[in-house]
Design an enzyme around this catalytic site. Structure first.
Site, PDB file in Angstrom:
ATOM      1  N   ASP B  99       0.859  -1.176   0.000  1.00 17.77           N
ATOM      2  CA  ASP B  99       0.000   0.000   0.000  1.00 17.77           C
ATOM      3  C   ASP B  99       0.904   1.238   0.000  1.00 17.77           C
ATOM      4  O   ASP B  99       2.137   1.121   0.002  1.00 17.77           O
ATOM      5  CB  ASP B  99      -0.968  -0.018   1.185  1.00 17.77           C
ATOM      6  CG  ASP B  99      -0.247  -0.065   2.515  1.00 17.77           C
ATOM      7  OD1 ASP B  99       1.016  -0.011   2.529  1.00 17.77           O
ATOM      8  OD2 ASP B  99      -0.915  -0.163   3.550  1.00 17.77           O
ATOM      9  N   SER B 100       0.299   2.422   0.017  1.00 19.53           N
ATOM     10  CA  SER B 100       1.092   3.639  -0.168  1.00 19.53           C
ATOM     11  C   SER B 100       1.580   4.250   1.136  1.00 19.53           C
ATOM     12  O   SER B 100       2.406   5.156   1.126  1.00 19.53           O
ATOM     13  CB  SER B 100       0.232   4.688  -0.876  1.00 19.53           C
ATOM     14  OG  SER B 100      -0.829   5.089  -0.012  1.00 19.53           O
ATOM     15  N   GLY B 101       1.048   3.785   2.241  1.00 22.55           N
ATOM     16  CA  GLY B 101       1.349   4.417   3.514  1.00 22.55           C
ATOM     17  C   GLY B 101       0.303   5.448   3.900  1.00 22.55           C
ATOM     18  O   GLY B 101       0.182   5.826   5.064  1.00 22.55           O
ATOM     19  N   GLY B 102      -0.460   5.888   2.915  1.00 19.70           N
ATOM     20  CA  GLY B 102      -1.453   6.933   3.151  1.00 19.70           C
ATOM     21  C   GLY B 102      -2.439   6.574   4.255  1.00 19.70           C
ATOM     22  O   GLY B 102      -2.664   7.353   5.181  1.00 19.70           O
ATOM     23  N   PHE B 103      -2.981   5.377   4.172  1.00 20.80           N
ATOM     24  CA  PHE B 103      -3.993   4.983   5.145  1.00 20.80           C
ATOM     25  C   PHE B 103      -3.458   5.059   6.575  1.00 20.80           C
ATOM     26  O   PHE B 103      -4.122   5.588   7.471  1.00 20.80           O
ATOM     27  CB  PHE B 103      -4.509   3.574   4.839  1.00 20.80           C
ATOM     28  CG  PHE B 103      -5.540   3.105   5.826  1.00 20.80           C
ATOM     29  CD1 PHE B 103      -6.825   3.633   5.800  1.00 20.80           C
ATOM     30  CD2 PHE B 103      -5.231   2.168   6.797  1.00 20.80           C
ATOM     31  CE1 PHE B 103      -7.784   3.224   6.718  1.00 20.80           C
ATOM     32  CE2 PHE B 103      -6.186   1.756   7.723  1.00 20.80           C
ATOM     33  CZ  PHE B 103      -7.466   2.286   7.677  1.00 20.80           C
ATOM     34  N   ASP B 153      -2.423   8.552  -1.294  1.00 16.95           N
ATOM     35  CA  ASP B 153      -3.733   9.201  -1.287  1.00 16.95           C
ATOM     36  C   ASP B 153      -4.053   9.752   0.099  1.00 16.95           C
ATOM     37  O   ASP B 153      -3.499   9.312   1.096  1.00 16.95           O
ATOM     38  CB  ASP B 153      -4.823   8.196  -1.686  1.00 16.95           C
ATOM     39  CG  ASP B 153      -4.837   6.967  -0.784  1.00 16.95           C
ATOM     40  OD1 ASP B 153      -3.781   6.676  -0.153  1.00 16.95           O
ATOM     41  OD2 ASP B 153      -5.858   6.296  -0.692  1.00 16.95           O
ATOM     42  N   GLN B 196     -10.973   7.741  -4.268  1.00 17.13           N
ATOM     43  CA  GLN B 196     -11.501   8.210  -2.992  1.00 17.13           C
ATOM     44  C   GLN B 196     -12.796   8.990  -3.247  1.00 17.13           C
ATOM     45  O   GLN B 196     -13.275   9.029  -4.385  1.00 17.13           O
ATOM     46  CB  GLN B 196     -10.460   9.099  -2.284  1.00 17.13           C
ATOM     47  CG  GLN B 196      -9.239   8.344  -1.766  1.00 17.13           C
ATOM     48  CD  GLN B 196      -9.527   7.530  -0.497  1.00 17.13           C
ATOM     49  OE1 GLN B 196     -10.625   7.579   0.066  1.00 17.13           O
ATOM     50  NE2 GLN B 196      -8.539   6.746  -0.069  1.00 17.13           N
ATOM     51  N   GLY B 223     -10.785   4.224   1.215  1.00 13.32           N
ATOM     52  CA  GLY B 223     -11.708   4.978   2.059  1.00 13.32           C
ATOM     53  C   GLY B 223     -12.995   4.244   2.369  1.00 13.32           C
ATOM     54  O   GLY B 223     -13.994   4.854   2.738  1.00 13.32           O
ATOM     55  N   ASP B 273      -7.926  -7.534   0.547  1.00 14.03           N
ATOM     56  CA  ASP B 273      -6.953  -7.841   1.591  1.00 14.03           C
ATOM     57  C   ASP B 273      -7.565  -7.437   2.915  1.00 14.03           C
ATOM     58  O   ASP B 273      -8.406  -6.520   2.957  1.00 14.03           O
ATOM     59  CB  ASP B 273      -5.650  -7.050   1.414  1.00 14.03           C
ATOM     60  CG  ASP B 273      -5.783  -5.637   1.950  1.00 14.03           C
ATOM     61  OD1 ASP B 273      -6.387  -4.818   1.258  1.00 14.03           O
ATOM     62  OD2 ASP B 273      -5.316  -5.365   3.080  1.00 14.03           O
ATOM     63  N   CYS B 311     -13.714 -28.584   6.983  1.00 12.00           N
ATOM     64  CA  CYS B 311     -12.474 -27.990   6.492  1.00 12.00           C
ATOM     65  C   CYS B 311     -11.430 -29.088   6.323  1.00 12.00           C
ATOM     66  O   CYS B 311     -11.311 -29.981   7.158  1.00 12.00           O
ATOM     67  CB  CYS B 311     -11.982 -26.940   7.489  1.00 12.00           C
ATOM     68  SG  CYS B 311     -10.407 -26.186   7.021  1.00 12.00           S
ATOM     69  N   CYS B 313      -8.119 -28.346   5.958  1.00 20.43           N
ATOM     70  CA  CYS B 313      -6.777 -27.798   6.216  1.00 20.43           C
ATOM     71  C   CYS B 313      -6.050 -28.705   7.207  1.00 20.43           C
ATOM     72  O   CYS B 313      -6.664 -29.503   7.903  1.00 20.43           O
ATOM     73  CB  CYS B 313      -6.844 -26.365   6.740  1.00 20.43           C
ATOM     74  SG  CYS B 313      -7.077 -26.188   8.521  1.00 20.43           S
ATOM     75  N   CYS B 316      -7.301 -28.664  10.872  1.00 18.27           N
ATOM     76  CA  CYS B 316      -8.544 -29.405  11.104  1.00 18.27           C
ATOM     77  C   CYS B 316      -8.350 -30.910  10.931  1.00 18.27           C
ATOM     78  O   CYS B 316      -9.061 -31.700  11.539  1.00 18.27           O
ATOM     79  CB  CYS B 316      -9.642 -28.881  10.186  1.00 18.27           C
ATOM     80  SG  CYS B 316     -10.159 -27.213  10.670  1.00 18.27           S
ATOM     81  N   HIS B 342      -5.499 -21.721   9.877  1.00 14.88           N
ATOM     82  CA  HIS B 342      -6.851 -22.159   9.521  1.00 14.88           C
ATOM     83  C   HIS B 342      -7.684 -21.035   8.918  1.00 14.88           C
ATOM     84  O   HIS B 342      -8.352 -21.226   7.897  1.00 14.88           O
ATOM     85  CB  HIS B 342      -7.573 -22.737  10.744  1.00 14.88           C
ATOM     86  CG  HIS B 342      -9.044 -22.886  10.518  1.00 14.88           C
ATOM     87  ND1 HIS B 342      -9.592 -23.961   9.848  1.00 14.88           N
ATOM     88  CD2 HIS B 342     -10.080 -22.049  10.803  1.00 14.88           C
ATOM     89  CE1 HIS B 342     -10.908 -23.786   9.749  1.00 14.88           C
ATOM     90  NE2 HIS B 342     -11.231 -22.639  10.322  1.00 14.88           N
TER      91      HIS B 342
END
Lengths: 376, 376
Positions: B99-103, B153, B196, B223, B273, B311, B313, B316, B342
């Site tokens: 990501d850009s770091g903005g958040f 952003d 945004q 956003g 994500d 499941c 996995c 499990c 899991h």
């Protein structure tokens, strides 16, 4: 008609080092045969902290330890019994050893009352009233289902008076006998007797001899590495070396720094365990061929070399010191995990090197070489 | 003479669900091609918390995220550059997005001053004065070396006034242009523009259209999932659905609960994500086919069944709820680790099921069925 007694374990002495008299042997258990001397990682609460079983396989020789006291209190041995023992609970499919709980009863609880029947004490966190007898310890260990289990013993302070220690050893011997009688599965779980006696050689000798008369499948040495000097510890081991039967395994409980392992092996010890490698790892301390390093140190910030140039573990083959330092500085779970793996691998490799040195009759030379690098 | 422009990534739209218009496609990156919709686990500080790379491979589709803000501050992007980027640092050999770091600049720091040049703000822990411009963000992301990177952003509160939001979007557009110009490696790192505009549909539309004019290789929607209602979020996505170009990937940032993933996919989103699966896991909350369960609950004390009967996995297939509960009660590192594995596996499987439903033109039916079990 021939009577066949099935024993849970069997120890084969294969070779004694000509230089040091250290023992190389094989310990046969219901869940695998293991070359000795062996170091056993500690899985206190049915988990070797941070690691999963596949990794424990890689960094151990296949025999690990769990703590009876902790599992008795949490989640309780009955819940573990529902899983058919620790192996069904944690899904560890190697071999297992449990201690008796005695050490924790004496080291974790401040308030306790020792009676002939057992020990009354307070829960180390909640303060709740608890009681453990030799029969309780064995019943719990029967439920936990390890291949090797321990007699319930008193662990008095190393420097208790002679009089106190004598009484204590005699009680520990009576408890050992009671535990042996209470043990339900001698064919699948080997019960070891524990030699106590603090620094008093005659008490250590008496304790060992009385236990040997009871004929346990193996013998532990307890009450060491509890604050005494290394010289004091080694003197006790020297005293016991010639007394212990050659055809039974000898386990030095709770001991596991590299120097103590090597010095212990030279004094006839076959088995070791210690929380040291994983505890150090959680604090960012790594055992390397040139001694211990603290990975949090600023000097490693831009260090692109592995933790230990001479180590072939997957951590050293993969990560830089710079990345490992970052994980610790950022307080990431992965840091303790990766260094735990490395430290246990280091002790596995050390144990292997020790066995090879015994076979090559040069453990004395190996010790000198190792010490000159690790403790430079 | 033909001019060949090498693009870092390429998106192929393969099929649109007849029931929902959801998109199934393939995202080609320098480190692998990935079926979309895709969920990307978050490795904030160059580690997906508790897990090692081999496990991340198993529980992801091979594309994960890292956070620019955190890595810029610790250990610093220059140290990561010394390792040839995050992939050399953490030894992750799959594909990566930053990501850009903005958040984080806007969500973690209380004190900040937004200027045309960039943002002045205080370190979220030390209080130290910091500054980040669009050019800084891109330079740092160039050093981190991810396959997909983000424009810097501003993330104003969802309910900012229309006037503020309009100014902010216009600035974000100017920053996007500056970032695009500062970007040194467009052939190996695909820079996405970020839409945004808060709840204001005309601003969202304007922002998207202006970004599309700049011709980014992909578009993110920012956003959202910042405290607004789900209805508000879905309305923004509905608005953008027809505006976004069909031949570019669409990434809904920071969104990852099962309902939001499914509703997002139905509104044309390809990439997601969220820290949710690993954060929940650290608190003992497991995502299962019948909804979320808290493994610390007393009712699981003696429960010998797996976390999720449906499941497949390895957690499990191996462990009981009783053992997992024990690990959490005993505050063992292994608990968060096993449940993180899991939960991520659960979202990987959900993403796969979503893709299959799109291919089978029945994502609407799938949604109904999934919701009736997970949110019963």
């Amino acid at each position: 008609m021939k009577m066949v007694i099935i024993m849970a374990i069997r120890y084969e002495l294969i070779h004694e080092c000509k230089q040091t008299k250290a023992r190389y042997g094989i310990l046969h258990t219901p869940h695998g045969s293991f070359e000795t001397p062996i170091f056993m990682p500690v899985g206190t609460k049915a988990t070797v902290k941070t690691l999963e079983n596949s990794e424990i396989k890689e960094v151990s020789d296949g025999l690990i330890l769990a703590n009876t006291y902790h599992l008795w209190l949490e989640p309780g041995d009955e819940i573990i019994k529902m899983h058919n023992g620790i192996r069904g609970f944690s899904k560890w499919d190697g071999a297992l050893l449990t201690d008796s709980g005695g050490f924790q009863v004496f080291s974790l609880s401040d308030i306790r009352k020792i009676k002939e029947e057992g020990v009354e004490f307070r829960h180390h966190k909640s303060g709740a009233k608890l009681f453990m007898s030799p029969e309780d310890s064995i019943r719990i260990q029967n439920n936990l289902g390890a291949d090797i289990i321990m007699s319930f013993d008193e662990c008095p302070p190393f420097n208790s008076t002679y009089e106190y220690m004598k009484d204590s050893v005699e009680r520990t011997l009576r408890w050992a006998k009671r535990g042996k009688e209470a043990h339900k599965f001698p064919n699948t779980q080997a019960l070891f007797g524990i030699v106590q006696g603090g620094p008093y050689k005659d008490l250590r000798k008496m304790c060992a001899e009385e236990l040997i008369k009871m004929d346990f499948p193996g013998y532990s040495i307890g009450g060491l590495s509890v604050g005494e000097s290394k010289t004091e510890m080694y003197e006790v081991l020297d005293e016991l070396k010639s007394i212990m039967p050659k055809n039974k395994p000898r386990y030095l409980m709770g001991v596991g720094t590299p120097d103590d392992i090597i010095e212990g092996v030279i004094r006839g010890i076959d088995m070791f365990d210690c929380v040291n490698p994983t505890r150090l790892a959680r604090h960012g301390s790594a055992m390397t061929s040139v001694g211990r390093i603290s990975i949090k140190n600023k000097i490693f910030e831009k260090d692109l070399t592995p933790l230990d140039e001479n180590c072939d573990c997957k951590i050293c083959k993969t990560y830089t010191k710079s990345y490992l330092r970052h994980l610790f500085k950022a307080e990431e779970y992965l840091g303790p995990r990766l260094v735990s793996y490395h430290n246990l691998y280091f002790l596995k490799k050390l144990s292997k090197n020790i066995r090879n040195a015994i076979k090559n009759d040069n453990l004395g030379d190996f010790k000198e070489d190792f010490f000159s690098k690790y403790y430079k």
